[in-house]
Design an enzyme around this catalytic site. Structure first.
Site, PDB file in Angstrom:
ATOM      1  N   ALA A  96      32.012  37.734  37.425  1.00 44.01           N
ATOM      2  CA  ALA A  96      31.564  38.354  38.262  1.00 44.01           C
ATOM      3  C   ALA A  96      31.202  39.702  38.391  1.00 44.01           C
ATOM      4  O   ALA A  96      29.979  39.692  39.013  1.00 44.01           O
ATOM      5  CB  ALA A  96      32.784  37.813  39.634  1.00 44.01           C
ATOM      6  N   VAL A 139      37.365  39.220  34.047  1.00 42.04           N
ATOM      7  CA  VAL A 139      36.609  39.349  33.492  1.00 42.04           C
ATOM      8  C   VAL A 139      35.151  38.113  33.658  1.00 42.04           C
ATOM      9  O   VAL A 139      34.556  37.233  33.503  1.00 42.04           O
ATOM     10  CB  VAL A 139      36.145  39.374  31.840  1.00 42.04           C
ATOM     11  N   GLU A 140      36.362  37.230  34.658  1.00 42.63           N
ATOM     12  CA  GLU A 140      35.682  35.937  35.605  1.00 42.63           C
ATOM     13  C   GLU A 140      35.648  35.966  36.965  1.00 42.63           C
ATOM     14  O   GLU A 140      34.289  37.225  37.036  1.00 42.63           O
ATOM     15  CB  GLU A 140      36.032  35.072  35.105  1.00 42.63           C
ATOM     16  N   MET A 141      36.262  35.334  37.622  1.00 42.68           N
ATOM     17  CA  MET A 141      35.906  35.331  39.005  1.00 42.68           C
ATOM     18  C   MET A 141      36.845  36.990  39.809  1.00 42.68           C
ATOM     19  O   MET A 141      35.972  37.188  41.065  1.00 42.68           O
ATOM     20  CB  MET A 141      36.593  34.181  39.612  1.00 42.68           C
TER      21      MET A 141
END
Length: 328
Positions: A96, A139-141
């Site tokens: 994201a 490093v994702e949501m």
């Protein structure tokens, strides 16, 4: 000239005998039946989920508001829309926050609840535990905390109603645990049905002649030593580069979880169900095609050099593992 009358019963029996599987197919079915099994109808741990929990989980799965900047949902990296294979088909998935990118290839969510554990390194025990991770991963949501997630989702009137319906006996319906369980409940419905299951169930015509040949090649080559059971994988860990070293030595795999030297370069053996839909392959997404993945696996894990014909044959069989609703 005498007329010979043949009874309808005799004709019917003869027709049934002629339509039955030949001896070679019978042997193949028997052999395959000892190594592989049809997928169960229900994922373990989700026998009592309610329609309301599944409905809530599906909405959450597709909701970008679970990410810090409202740009990413679970489906962004694990796409189940448009008949896709539960992945985004990228080597690594974008996060994201602008410029962030994951370090491993996103595994498919299809049939995931049947695996012995979740993630490539098995760091989550089940779907519910897995669902908690990406939402908070920077490093994702990239949501900052469980509390921030609950506050954000809890402020949405529609979710207030849906959570109460899904967890009617809970003192506090909107919790991070309930949110994760609801997502997992939806994911527990993502059980695919393919022609190989039909073949294992006794339908000799479910596979084409070429697919049967590929199944035999798959077993003869030794692929089933790791890719076995209902998922054709997903039930064990194995060293990447068992007999010949793999080029990527930076990712230590399960060692990052256990800190045991013996677990270096070990990863969960992926399921081959729907594998034709999930390119690129391996934990690092370094193999672009299924043909290349099959050839590399034979070399790395079995110390074998497959002929082009053998590779083509195996890949043809693997196509029969595609969900009927996604087969295209």
């Amino acid at each position: 000239m005498k007329r010979i009358l043949i009874s309808p019963l005799f004709l019917t029996v003869g027709l049934l005998i002629s339509c039955g599987p030949d001896a070679e197919t019978k042997e193949l079915m028997t052999r395959a039946g000892t190594l592989f099994k049809p997928l169960p109808a229900v994922m373990p741990g989700f026998e009592k989920v309610t329609p309301q929990q599944i409905e809530l989980g599906k909405k959450l799965y597709f909701d970008v508001r679970l990410s810090v900047n409202d740009t990413q949902s679970c489906n962004t990296c694990h796409r189940v829309d448009e008949k896709l294979g539960g992945v985004d088909n990228n080597q690594f998935s974008n996060g994201a926050p602008a410029g962030t990118i994951g370090g491993r290839n996103s595994p498919t969510v299809l049939n995931a609840g049947f695996h012995l554990a979740q993630f490539w390194d098995g760091r989550a025990a089940d779907l519910t535990e897995q669902a908690k991770g990406p939402i908070l991963n920077p490093v994702e949501m990239a949501m900052p905390s469980e509390e921030a997630v609950v506050k954000k989702i809890g402020a949405i009137e529609e979710y207030q109603t849906l959570f109460k319906g899904a967890f009617p006996d809970a003192k506090e319906a909107i919790t991070y645990d309930n949110l994760a369980f609801a997502i997992a409940a939806f994911e527990s419905t993502l059980i695919t049905k393919d022609r190989f299951d039909d073949f294992l169930g006794g339908d000799a015509k479910a596979l084409s002649a070429e697919e049967k040949k590929g199944l035999k090649s798959f077993m003869d080559a030794g692929c089933m030593s790791c890719h076995n059971g209902p998922l054709l994988g997903g039930n064990s860990y194995q060293k990447m580069g068992l007999l010949n070293p793999y080029a990527n030595t930076k990712d230590l795999g399960r060692y990052d979880v256990t800190k045991k030297d013996a677990d270096k370069y070990f990863f969960k053996v992926p399921s081959l169900r729907n594998v034709a839909l999930t390119a690129p392959y391996f934990h690092d997404g370094a193999s672009a095609t299924l043909e290349d993945a099959v050839q590399q696996m034979a070399h790395l894990q079995l110390n074998k050099k497959l002929s082009d014909e053998e590779v083509k044959s195996i890949v043809t069989f693997l196509g029969a593992l595609t969900d009927k609703e996604r087969d295209r």
